[in-house]
Design an enzyme around this catalytic site. Structure first.
Site, short mmCIF file in Angstrom:
data_model
loop_
_atom_site.label_atom_id
_atom_site.label_comp_id
_atom_site.label_asym_id
_atom_site.label_seq_id
_atom_site.Cartn_x
_atom_site.Cartn_y
_atom_site.Cartn_z
N CYS A 214 -22.00 24.82 -6.61
CA CYS A 214 -21.34 25.99 -7.21
C CYS A 214 -21.47 27.25 -6.35
O CYS A 214 -20.49 27.95 -6.11
CB CYS A 214 -21.88 26.24 -8.62
N HIS A 263 -25.62 28.88 -12.84
CA HIS A 263 -24.29 28.42 -12.44
C HIS A 263 -23.39 29.64 -12.32
O HIS A 263 -23.58 30.64 -13.01
CB HIS A 263 -23.72 27.45 -13.47
N HIS A 275 -14.56 27.29 -10.26
CA HIS A 275 -15.95 26.97 -9.91
C HIS A 275 -16.05 25.53 -9.44
O HIS A 275 -15.12 24.73 -9.60
CB HIS A 275 -16.86 27.19 -11.11
#
Length: 303
Positions: A214, A263, A275
């Site tokens: 990520c 995240h 993402h």
């Protein structure tokens, strides 16, 4: 981690659910006793470095711990056998240190003093963005251009000499003609660039179109699509930038999936973000999604 798909068979249809763990290594500790896909990726990386010779199983046992300890000792890290952010950064070879020295202002810092410097630079034609208080690549480039034009050491750091020159230089400085207007793309350009990688698989530690984690995705997109170098892990990204009450296009949005910021993605407008998800690879998701909405921590401006 490897791509993981959790599914339920319901009414003859397949519903793909997000995995519980969306964190990139460096934001989730790996240590002895764990069994996790990230551990297997860690073992693969250690093997590539000639430190781990066993089979990659995903189980963090004594052999893996000994390999981590060996790596840590050889890189002057705290030898605890635990893979956290510092060990992770050393493994992937990217430094994201933002340690400051006294009253010096430099890359990675966020403060009112940085915003004042940006305002001074803007008044002299070196800084074309909105002053935010975050010392990023655009600010660093502006400082270097100013230093070069005023016979100062060109290091991109605002120390006493540079600050004195900023306070005393006339607004009529000819520096504006030397500003590199192509240094940074607009937020919309960065978002458009990010969409080129939809479908790229999730890879632990990945920072290239062959696979992203990520934060590796964010790092690559900002660097290659906008000429902006950002911190490499979610934890350090979260410590940087300026908080925004509601996300703007190009802002980084953060989520708590394992405890704390773990995240992140890039906000693209209309309540959506792009993402690299562990179960989806690079994809577009909604902030109102039933998985992401309760885990949303907020947004920050990096540009």
């Amino acid at each position: 981690m490897k791509k993981i798909i959790s599914s339920l068979a319901l009414c003859s249809s397949l519903i793909v659910l997000p995995t519980i763990s969306q964190a990139a290594l460096g934001d989730k500790l790996l240590k002895e006793g764990m069994t996790d896909p990230d551990v297997k990726e860690l073992q693969d990386v250690l093997r590539q470095k000639g430190i781990f010779s066993a089979t990659s199983t995903g189980y963090f046992g004594s052999i893996t711990k000994d390999s981590v300890l060996s790596f840590q000792r050889s890189h002057s890290l705290t030898a605890d056998g635990i893979v956290g952010s510092n060990t992770y950064q050393a493994l992937i070879g990217n430094s994201t240190s933002t340690v400051t020295n006294g009253t010096l202002l430099k890359y990675g810092m966020t403060s009112n003093e940085v915003e004042k410097v940006q305002q001074l630079l803007k008044g002299k034609g070196y800084f074309n963005a909105t002053p935010t208080g975050y010392f990023g690549t655009v600010t660093q480039t502006a400082v270097m251009n100013f230093q070069r034009d005023h016979g100062l050491a060109v290091d991109g750091i605002v120390g006493p000499a540079t600050l004195n020159a900023l306070n005393n230089a006339s607004n009529g400085s000819t520096g504006s003609s030397t500003v590199n207007s192509s240094t940074q793309a607009t937020a919309s350009d960065i978002v458009a660039y990010s969409k080129k990688f939809i479908g790229v698989p999730y890879v632990w530690g990945g920072t290239s179109p062959s696979g992203f984690d990520c934060s590796g995705f964010i790092y690559y997109v900002f660097k290659n699509g906008g000429g902006v170098t950002v911190p490499r892990t979610v934890a350090t990204l979260y410590q940087s930038g300026k908080s925004t009450s509601t996300p703007n296009i190009g802002d980084i949005v953060f989520f708590d999936t394992t405890g704390g910021p773990s995240h992140a993605g890039i906000y693209i407008g209309n309540g959506q973000f792009i993402h690299a998800g562990s179960s989806t690879g690079v994809t577009i998701a909604s902030l109102s999604n039933s998985y992401w909405a309760p885990r949303y921590l907020g947004s920050k401006s990096i540009l």
